[in-house]
Scaffold this motif. Structure first.
Motif, mmCIF file in Angstrom:
data_model
loop_
_atom_site.group_PDB
_atom_site.id
_atom_site.type_symbol
_atom_site.label_atom_id
_atom_site.label_comp_id
_atom_site.label_asym_id
_atom_site.label_seq_id
_atom_site.Cartn_x
_atom_site.Cartn_y
_atom_site.Cartn_z
ATOM 1 N N PRO A 1 47.719 21.834 24.261
ATOM 2 C CA PRO A 1 46.274 21.693 24.034
ATOM 3 C C PRO A 1 45.589 23.056 23.962
ATOM 4 O O PRO A 1 45.846 23.947 24.784
ATOM 5 C CB PRO A 1 45.795 20.891 25.250
ATOM 6 N N SER A 2 44.733 23.228 22.985
ATOM 7 C CA SER A 2 44.014 24.486 22.795
ATOM 8 C C SER A 2 42.706 24.184 22.107
ATOM 9 O O SER A 2 42.417 23.050 21.715
ATOM 10 C CB SER A 2 44.850 25.473 21.967
ATOM 11 N N ARG A 3 41.879 25.210 21.951
ATOM 12 C CA ARG A 3 40.607 25.038 21.263
ATOM 13 C C ARG A 3 40.815 24.697 19.792
ATOM 14 O O ARG A 3 40.045 23.935 19.210
ATOM 15 C CB ARG A 3 39.777 26.313 21.393
ATOM 16 N N HIS A 4 41.845 25.283 19.200
ATOM 17 C CA HIS A 4 42.123 24.966 17.805
ATOM 18 C C HIS A 4 42.529 23.502 17.645
ATOM 19 O O HIS A 4 42.131 22.833 16.681
ATOM 20 C CB HIS A 4 43.229 25.885 17.278
ATOM 21 N N MET A 5 43.313 22.998 18.593
ATOM 22 C CA MET A 5 43.720 21.606 18.519
ATOM 23 C C MET A 5 42.531 20.673 18.715
ATOM 24 O O MET A 5 42.401 19.649 18.031
ATOM 25 C CB MET A 5 44.780 21.337 19.592
ATOM 26 N N MET A 6 41.642 21.029 19.638
ATOM 27 C CA MET A 6 40.436 20.215 19.845
ATOM 28 C C MET A 6 39.538 20.237 18.616
ATOM 29 O O MET A 6 38.974 19.213 18.223
ATOM 30 C CB MET A 6 39.683 20.725 21.073
ATOM 31 N N ASN A 55 38.519 16.966 16.445
ATOM 32 C CA ASN A 55 37.108 16.622 16.206
ATOM 33 C C ASN A 55 36.803 16.532 14.715
ATOM 34 O O ASN A 55 36.070 15.632 14.273
ATOM 35 C CB ASN A 55 36.207 17.654 16.870
ATOM 36 N N LEU A 56 37.375 17.446 13.941
ATOM 37 C CA LEU A 56 37.161 17.416 12.491
ATOM 38 C C LEU A 56 37.763 16.159 11.874
ATOM 39 O O LEU A 56 37.132 15.506 11.038
ATOM 40 C CB LEU A 56 37.770 18.672 11.852
ATOM 41 N N SER A 57 38.975 15.808 12.300
ATOM 42 C CA SER A 57 39.614 14.600 11.768
ATOM 43 C C SER A 57 38.838 13.348 12.149
ATOM 44 O O SER A 57 38.700 12.409 11.347
ATOM 45 C CB SER A 57 41.056 14.512 12.274
ATOM 46 N N THR A 58 38.296 13.316 13.380
ATOM 47 C CA THR A 58 37.533 12.147 13.823
ATOM 48 C C THR A 58 36.240 12.001 13.025
ATOM 49 O O THR A 58 35.873 10.893 12.607
ATOM 50 C CB THR A 58 37.218 12.269 15.323
#
Length: 226
Positions: free
Chosen positions: A40-45, A49-52
């Motif tokens: 987990p990282s900021r890039h993954m978050m 969020n973009l995909s959602t």
């Protein structure tokens, strides 16, 4: 030697007559490390969020029948791939694959063809009724059928031309302004650099907007066949 103004967009790097510039289309998968998906990282978050957000946006454009079949995720992947190739072309000495009709038509034509085949096989009556808008006078029905048929047939071409033309226009303007740099004075050169930076920011926005427009129009075309 540059034969014409648009030759700057032609693939030039080749090994054994095999153009290597098209490999930049797949460069995204090589740059993303496998640990990106596990830790987990900021890039993954940010990616989640973009995909959602995109899933919610495309879900409102699709019918309820297609939501559970993963149609939105196919369109999200299409948008992200186009956006990556658009932004990648803004870097120096990197080939912009989406500025070629070979790439854009290869994306638009199979999508449109699959929508049409699915619609005419499964929803023939709906597709026939869609050729005549509601409230059309009987006298104008034959003309409306011809107009709707032509507008439907040119959809993949408009998708491909819109994306390729927008990519070529900005890059061509940046190239033209950049070629005038050696002949300008210091003051005009500073103005030119500021203009180039502003145009680069505009092209970054265009790269994201055009990928979004391509995906949204594909979603609207798919929703019409149900």
């Amino acid at each position: 030697m540059m034969t014409n103004l648009f030759s700057v967009f032609d693939p030039s790097t080749s090994i054994n007559n095999l153009t290597m510039n098209w490999l930049s289309t797949l460069m995204g998968m090589m740059l993303i490390q496998s640990s990106f998906w596990l830790i987990p990282s900021r890039h993954m978050m940010m990616w989640n969020n973009l995909s959602t957000k995109l899933h919610q946006e495309f879900k409102t454009l699709l019918n309820n029948k297609n939501i559970n079949k993963g149609s939105t995720f196919m369109l999200i992947s299409l948008m992200l791939m186009i956006m990556f190739n658009n932004t990648l072309g803004l870097f120096p000495y990197i080939f912009t694959s989406t500025s070629h009709m070979t790439m854009t038509m290869s994306l638009a034509l199979p999508l449109w063809m699959s929508f049409m085949i699915f619609g005419w096989i499964n929803n023939t009556q709906h597709m026939l009724a869609h050729l005549v808008p509601q409230g059309t006078p009987p006298l104008l029905m034959p003309f409306m059928v011809c107009i709707e048929t032509v507008s439907n047939m040119i959809r993949p071409g408009t998708l491909a031309v819109r994306l390729a033309a927008n990519m070529i226009a900005g890059h061509l303007l940046l190239t033209l302004l950049g070629n005038t740099g050696p002949y300008l004075s210091n003051l005009l050169l500073m103005i030119l650099l500021m203009t180039q930076i502003l145009l680069l920011l505009l092209e970054s926005a265009v790269a994201i907007i055009q990928s979004y427009v391509f995906a949204v129009l594909s979603t609207l075309y798919s929703s019409e066949v149900n």
